[in-house]
Write an enzyme that holds these catalytic residues in place. Structure first.
Site, short mmCIF file in Angstrom:
data_model
loop_
_atom_site.label_atom_id
_atom_site.label_comp_id
_atom_site.label_asym_id
_atom_site.label_seq_id
_atom_site.Cartn_x
_atom_site.Cartn_y
_atom_site.Cartn_z
N TRP A 325 0.84 -1.21 0.00
CA TRP A 325 0.00 0.00 0.00
C TRP A 325 0.87 1.25 0.00
O TRP A 325 0.50 2.26 -0.59
CB TRP A 325 -0.90 -0.01 1.23
CG TRP A 325 -1.76 1.20 1.39
CD1 TRP A 325 -3.03 1.40 0.90
CD2 TRP A 325 -1.43 2.42 2.08
NE1 TRP A 325 -3.50 2.64 1.25
CE2 TRP A 325 -2.54 3.29 1.98
CE3 TRP A 325 -0.30 2.85 2.78
CZ2 TRP A 325 -2.55 4.56 2.55
CZ3 TRP A 325 -0.31 4.12 3.34
CH2 TRP A 325 -1.42 4.96 3.23
N HIS A 326 2.03 1.17 0.65
CA HIS A 326 2.87 2.36 0.81
C HIS A 326 3.55 2.78 -0.49
O HIS A 326 3.94 3.95 -0.61
CB HIS A 326 3.92 2.13 1.89
CG HIS A 326 3.39 2.30 3.28
ND1 HIS A 326 2.72 1.30 3.94
CD2 HIS A 326 3.38 3.37 4.12
CE1 HIS A 326 2.36 1.73 5.14
NE2 HIS A 326 2.74 2.99 5.26
N GLY A 327 3.73 1.90 -1.42
CA GLY A 327 4.37 2.34 -2.65
C GLY A 327 4.74 1.21 -3.58
O GLY A 327 4.81 0.03 -3.18
#
Length: 482
Positions: A325-327
């Site tokens: 989700w973060h990248g």
């Protein structure tokens, strides 16, 4: 528009005055103002991506109404999957398209096949990961009949785009935020005052902690191959506090700003670096995301109700998805895997919720020493994880950590712009001590009863912000990229 900008300093009072002094008797007009203000706030960055928010809002509003009318389970599932596909489809395209293309090409290259697949120059819309999850949770809750769908489109659109938390959270649930937008709100002086204090504390964490450490962290991580172990350790610790000051500072400003408009947002950080194990850390860090994954992924997968193997699978699923989700980078996926491995031992022996309840009992000396040891150990492990999070590549991450363990000598660190490490070490010590003092109430970081103590803290925070303010530093928030 940035919270720490002149634009926002002008924007906020204008919206506040219109909201309470012009439109205070008309709830629909207030909600329309919030909607317009939110679109202006977001469009200040790039107006073209307002269409994404508008489309997502229209889709989920319509599906919510349809779910409210439909009793046939098969059709309800279709409506739910339309919402999932549309929301995650947009998120996947804008955030992960090039990642999957490049990984696909690399995989074939590894096996000796040279293929050509074109990548696209895609701009990542700010906050897309946040508002996508917010709208998605609405249709899921309506599908599960945990929430009644609203037929008031303006209120729903204001919920989706509510500007204080639009681009970097907290990721609000419709069950908490939407009812507040649907009901009449009255101005509360005490709540507004607390909101301003929280905003001041958030700005301090952003300007003095995060922005001040940023140039040093950037320089150390860019030149890690030439630096000694003590400097690299300091660089990792500085980044741990940089990302904490940056992200929790944003959340504090968002929560404080919302209080000015009579709206309460959920807490997103509860002094995570005082955690005594990884389970407690994740109950204190980015709470809105970790609870989102718990409620909409971990529990539907079975949680810990089944066999140990099913529980282990679910633990790895939630941490890997959280990393992703973060990248769109393998460093984030490995960061998630690393935390899954850290969490697993306590999960297996059933101590992952050992510190779930805060107890104000007196501790003996041995208990205090044990808590300090556990806190330091947890912080060290979390900081090792931050090296993967901050590095450009997996190779850089391991090289950085390897050099920490092998390069114990070197010349004293000198930043190109003259930043002295000792100044920031002293600053962090005072910051940690202050956070320890206020650790039992993240909502009132300057809530001292004595007015003279409060005044002293106000003056000190403003003085430090003026002292450490650096116009040459990128003032955007780290989590805008997620």
């Amino acid at each position: 528009m940035l919270f720490n900008s002149i634009d926002f300093a002008i924007f906020l009072p204008v919206v506040f005055i219109l909201y309470w002094f012009v439109l205070n008797r008309n709830l629909k007009a207030q909600n329309l103002l919030l909607l317009v203000a939110s679109y202006v706030f977001y469009g200040w960055w790039d107006w073209r991506f307002l269409s994404l928010i508008a489309f997502s809002t229209l889709v989920d509003y319509t599906l919510g109404v349809l779910l409210g009318k439909e009793e046939k389970e098969s059709k309800r599932k279709i409506y739910l999957w339309i919402s999932v596909i549309v929301n995650l489809g947009f998120l996947g395209f804008f955030k992960y398209y090039n990642f999957f293309v490049e990984s696909f090409v690399d995989a074939f290259t590894f096996f000796g096949q040279d293929i050509k697949v074109g990548s696209l120059s895609i701009i990542l819309p700010v906050g897309i990961s946040f508002y996508t999850f917010q709208t998605l949770s609405y249709t899921i809750d309506v599908y599960k009949r945990n929430l009644e769908p609203t037929k008031k489109f303006i209120a729903f659109a204001a919920f989706v785009s509510f500007f204080p938390q639009l681009v970097a959270g907290p990721i609000e649930r419709a069950s908490n935020l939407l009812p507040q937008i649907l009901k009449k709100r009255t101005f509360n002086y005490c709540e507004a005052k607390d909101g301003l204090r929280l905003m001041l504390w958030g700005l301090f964490k952003k300007v003095v902690i995060a922005d001040s450490l940023s140039p040093i962290v950037n320089d150390i991580f860019s030149n890690y191959s030439t630096l000694s172990s003590p400097v690299l350790i300091m660089g990792a610790v500085f980044f741990a506090f940089q990302i904490y000051g940056d992200f929790s500072g944003y959340s504090d400003i968002a929560i404080g700003t919302s209080k000015l408009f009579g709206i309460e947002l959920m807490s997103n950080f509860k002094f995570p670096y005082f955690s005594k194990n990884i389970g407690e850390f994740w109950r204190r860090w980015h709470i809105s995301l970790s609870t989102w994954f718990r409620d909409y992924l971990y529990i539907p997968l079975g949680g810990s109700r089944g066999s140990k193997m099913v529980g282990i699978r679910n633990v790895f699923a939630i941490f890997l998805v959280s990393g992703f989700w973060h990248g769109a980078n393998w460093t984030f996926i490995f960061w998630g895997l690393f935390h899954a491995l850290l969490f697993l031992p306590s999960f297996l022996i059933g101590t992952n919720r050992k510190y779930a309840e805060v107890k104000n009992t007196r501790l003996n000396v041995l208990a205090m020493i044990s808590n300090v040891y556990r806190t330091l150990l947890t912080f060290i492990l979390v900081t090792i994880g931050w090296v993967f999070f901050r590095s450009e590549t997996i190779t850089d991450s391991f090289s950085y950590l390897k050099r920490i363990g092998s390069s114990f000598s070197g010349i004293p660190y000198i930043h190109p712009n003259g930043y002295r490490l000792v100044d920031y070490i002293v600053l962090l010590v005072f910051f940690i001590v202050y956070e320890y003092i206020i650790r039992n109430n993240e909502r009132k970081p300057i809530g001292f009863k004595n007015r003279y103590v409060r005044l002293f803290v106000y003056i000190l925070l403003v003085f430090l912000m003026l002292l450490f303010y650096d116009d040459g530093v990128d003032r955007s928030f780290i989590y805008f990229q997620f």
